[in-house]
Enzyme design. Sequence first.
Site, mmCIF file in Angstrom:
data_model
loop_
_atom_site.group_PDB
_atom_site.id
_atom_site.type_symbol
_atom_site.label_atom_id
_atom_site.label_comp_id
_atom_site.label_asym_id
_atom_site.label_seq_id
_atom_site.Cartn_x
_atom_site.Cartn_y
_atom_site.Cartn_z
ATOM 1 N N LEU A 1 0.838 -1.202 0.000
ATOM 2 C CA LEU A 1 0.000 0.000 0.000
ATOM 3 C C LEU A 1 0.877 1.257 0.000
ATOM 4 O O LEU A 1 0.755 2.126 -0.864
ATOM 5 C CB LEU A 1 -0.916 -0.013 1.238
ATOM 6 C CG LEU A 1 -1.833 1.194 1.430
ATOM 7 C CD1 LEU A 1 -2.872 1.267 0.313
ATOM 8 C CD2 LEU A 1 -2.559 1.133 2.789
ATOM 9 N N SER B 1 0.304 8.374 5.021
ATOM 10 C CA SER B 1 -0.996 8.550 5.698
ATOM 11 C C SER B 1 -2.141 8.754 4.711
ATOM 12 O O SER B 1 -3.251 8.259 4.914
ATOM 13 C CB SER B 1 -0.921 9.761 6.646
ATOM 14 O OG SER B 1 -0.012 9.510 7.692
ATOM 15 N N ARG C 1 18.906 -7.128 41.409
ATOM 16 C CA ARG C 1 19.954 -6.095 41.482
ATOM 17 C C ARG C 1 19.923 -5.414 42.859
ATOM 18 O O ARG C 1 18.887 -4.935 43.303
ATOM 19 C CB ARG C 1 19.675 -5.066 40.376
ATOM 20 C CG ARG C 1 20.489 -3.808 40.442
ATOM 21 C CD ARG C 1 21.863 -4.007 39.885
ATOM 22 N NE ARG C 1 22.577 -2.725 39.784
ATOM 23 C CZ ARG C 1 23.871 -2.641 39.551
ATOM 24 N NH1 ARG C 1 24.602 -3.730 39.387
ATOM 25 N NH2 ARG C 1 24.444 -1.462 39.464
ATOM 26 N N GLU D 1 1.133 1.055 9.950
ATOM 27 C CA GLU D 1 -0.302 0.725 9.973
ATOM 28 C C GLU D 1 -1.130 1.894 10.521
ATOM 29 O O GLU D 1 -2.122 1.704 11.229
ATOM 30 C CB GLU D 1 -0.548 -0.579 10.738
ATOM 31 C CG GLU D 1 0.318 -1.694 10.148
ATOM 32 C CD GLU D 1 -0.307 -3.052 10.129
ATOM 33 O OE1 GLU D 1 -1.513 -3.155 10.326
ATOM 34 O OE2 GLU D 1 0.434 -4.013 9.887
HETATM 35 N N1 COS Z 1 -13.469 -0.188 6.709
HETATM 36 C C1 COS Z 1 -14.159 -0.159 5.546
HETATM 37 N N2 COS Z 1 -14.260 0.953 4.780
HETATM 38 C C2 COS Z 1 -13.644 2.051 5.220
HETATM 39 C C3 COS Z 1 -12.916 2.105 6.406
HETATM 40 C C4 COS Z 1 -12.836 0.914 7.166
HETATM 41 N N3 COS Z 1 -12.164 0.879 8.314
HETATM 42 N N4 COS Z 1 -12.399 3.328 6.585
HETATM 43 C C5 COS Z 1 -12.806 4.067 5.529
HETATM 44 N N5 COS Z 1 -13.562 3.277 4.700
HETATM 45 C C6 COS Z 1 -14.216 3.692 3.479
HETATM 46 C C7 COS Z 1 -15.245 4.752 3.784
HETATM 47 O O1 COS Z 1 -16.489 4.166 4.124
HETATM 48 C C8 COS Z 1 -15.326 5.503 2.489
HETATM 49 O O2 COS Z 1 -16.123 4.743 1.595
HETATM 50 P P1 COS Z 1 -17.038 5.423 0.451
HETATM 51 O O3 COS Z 1 -16.153 5.748 -0.669
HETATM 52 O O4 COS Z 1 -18.010 4.357 0.089
HETATM 53 O O5 COS Z 1 -17.663 6.625 1.046
HETATM 54 C C9 COS Z 1 -13.905 5.459 1.984
HETATM 55 O O6 COS Z 1 -13.287 4.335 2.602
HETATM 56 C C10 COS Z 1 -13.105 6.711 2.301
HETATM 57 O O7 COS Z 1 -13.062 6.802 3.716
HETATM 58 P P2 COS Z 1 -12.626 8.097 4.498
HETATM 59 O O8 COS Z 1 -13.479 9.250 4.060
HETATM 60 O O9 COS Z 1 -12.570 7.766 5.937
HETATM 61 O O10 COS Z 1 -11.178 8.364 3.961
HETATM 62 P P3 COS Z 1 -10.245 9.506 4.445
HETATM 63 O O11 COS Z 1 -9.418 9.832 3.274
HETATM 64 O O12 COS Z 1 -10.981 10.565 5.160
HETATM 65 O O13 COS Z 1 -9.374 8.856 5.595
HETATM 66 C C11 COS Z 1 -7.625 7.567 6.403
HETATM 67 C C12 COS Z 1 -8.698 7.746 5.352
HETATM 68 C C13 COS Z 1 -6.738 8.771 6.648
HETATM 69 C C14 COS Z 1 -8.277 7.120 7.708
HETATM 70 C C15 COS Z 1 -6.851 6.444 5.766
HETATM 71 O O14 COS Z 1 -6.265 6.921 4.559
HETATM 72 C C16 COS Z 1 -5.808 5.881 6.636
HETATM 73 O O15 COS Z 1 -6.094 5.032 7.483
HETATM 74 N N6 COS Z 1 -4.560 6.328 6.421
HETATM 75 C C17 COS Z 1 -3.427 5.705 7.033
HETATM 76 C C18 COS Z 1 -2.939 4.662 6.094
HETATM 77 C C19 COS Z 1 -2.079 3.699 6.791
HETATM 78 O O16 COS Z 1 -2.406 3.182 7.840
HETATM 79 N N7 COS Z 1 -0.954 3.444 6.177
HETATM 80 C C20 COS Z 1 -0.013 2.580 6.745
HETATM 81 C C21 COS Z 1 0.075 1.372 5.938
HETATM 82 S S1 COS Z 1 1.237 0.314 6.682
HETATM 83 S S2 COS Z 1 0.564 -1.361 6.031
#
Ligand code: COS
Length: 390
Positions: free
Chosen positions: A125, A132, A268, A363
């Site tokens: 990913l 983020s 200790r 994550e």
């Molecule tokens: N489970 C299922 N669907 C989800 C979800 C979840 N936990 N979280 C979000 N979605 C879906 C939402 O329902 C939305 O769907 P629709 O398009 O149908 O409306 C869509 O995904 C977009 O969600 P959201 O508006 O929450 O997205 P944002 O861009 O606001 O936020 C964050 C997304 C920042 C929370 C996300 O990008 C994230 O977790 N970023 C961090 C990434 C990460 O952890 N990277 C590390 C990888 S290491 S393996």
Amino acid sequence: MDLDLSDEQRLIQETAREFVDREVVPRARDNDRAARFDLELVGRIGGMGYLGAPVAEEYGGRSLDYVSYGLIVEQIGRGDSSARTVVSVQTSLVCGSIERWGSEEQKQRWLPRLCSGDALGCFGLTEPDTGSDAAALRTRAERTDGGWRISGQKMFISLGNHAEVALVFAQTDPSEKHRGIACFLVPTDSAGFTSQEIHGKLGLRASDTASLALDGVEVPDDALLGSVGEGFKIAMTALDSGRYSVAAGCVGICDGCVEASVAYAKDRRQFGVPIASFQLVQEMIAEMVVKRDAARLLVRRAGILKDQGAPNTVETSIAKLYATEAAVDCANLAIQVHGGSGYVDDYPVERYLRDARVTTLYEGTSQIQKLIIGREATGIDAMTPLRAGS
Ligand code: COS
């Protein structure tokens, strides 16, 4: 919420504890020193059924509930976070995604070998410019006759140099934003797929970390996991499980810090008495105990919700945020209890600190978890200043 463990869960916990003390703990320091990804240990972990514990038995898993999975991951995290990372990635991010979103053929093809440890998988990913803001990924997938051509780069990919299959998230149509993302099961021996080891990590030195390059990698239609546009949802649901697993591993770090600090403080002697007699040492130990127990309860709550099939994204973020920060705090305190001895690797605590440090980053950073929690609490999306102001 029933926090009691069943007899079966207690047995699973005890078996995992014995396995970790016998197989994981004795190798942890040497593997860390040598920065060795221990494939033999991975085989033994797979042999215990710990690489696909929640996956259905018909696909080679153990059909375990999430609370049990968390108990296993906690124990492995106590022993060695590098080994725990293998379990988390393979089980939560890779197997979990294939089981949930895959076709029958994809499940049959990959899950039995992944669950046994015969094959490893990775989760592509993150990219050099996309962490983020996962929806902004730049890897592109373009349609060909009967398949897809994928080009792009992935960064900080655990197991990336040893995986046989990579879950690759790619954008099919940038105008669709997150709804254009698709996920592909890409065999890593595909032409145009290369991986490179990332060296120089602060911790998790015995864990394999790679950058991946996909240069016009061609895959057939049946490499698509789920459907076009479902990729972002696949990533987010995978992270709901992956964050739980990281959090459980961090409870293990906290527990290891308590165990090591109590043993050291009773052994200790200074000023003629064991240092455990000093109030300021007990204060540090008490802080560790409280953080460990709080983290464990938050992880248990998330696991129970998962087992109930109830929504748990926010509760998982709470557990991940708290447990990862607690692991860093506990490891830091444990070094303080050990004094100078805690600064060298005769004791596990300096490794605990180095290994814990990444858990507040990968994550989803602690800041991302806070934004998920804050959005739920307020109903206001503050993910970006632009959106908050709009
Ligand atoms: N489970 C299922 N669907 C989800 C979800 C979840 N936990 N979280 C979000 N979605 C879906 C939402 O329902 C939305 O769907 P629709 O398009 O149908 O409306 C869509 O995904 C977009 O969600 P959201 O508006 O929450 O997205 P944002 O861009 O606001 O936020 C964050 C997304 C920042 C929370 C996300 O990008 C994230 O977790 N970023 C961090 C990434 C990460 O952890 N990277 C590390 C990888 S290491 S393996």
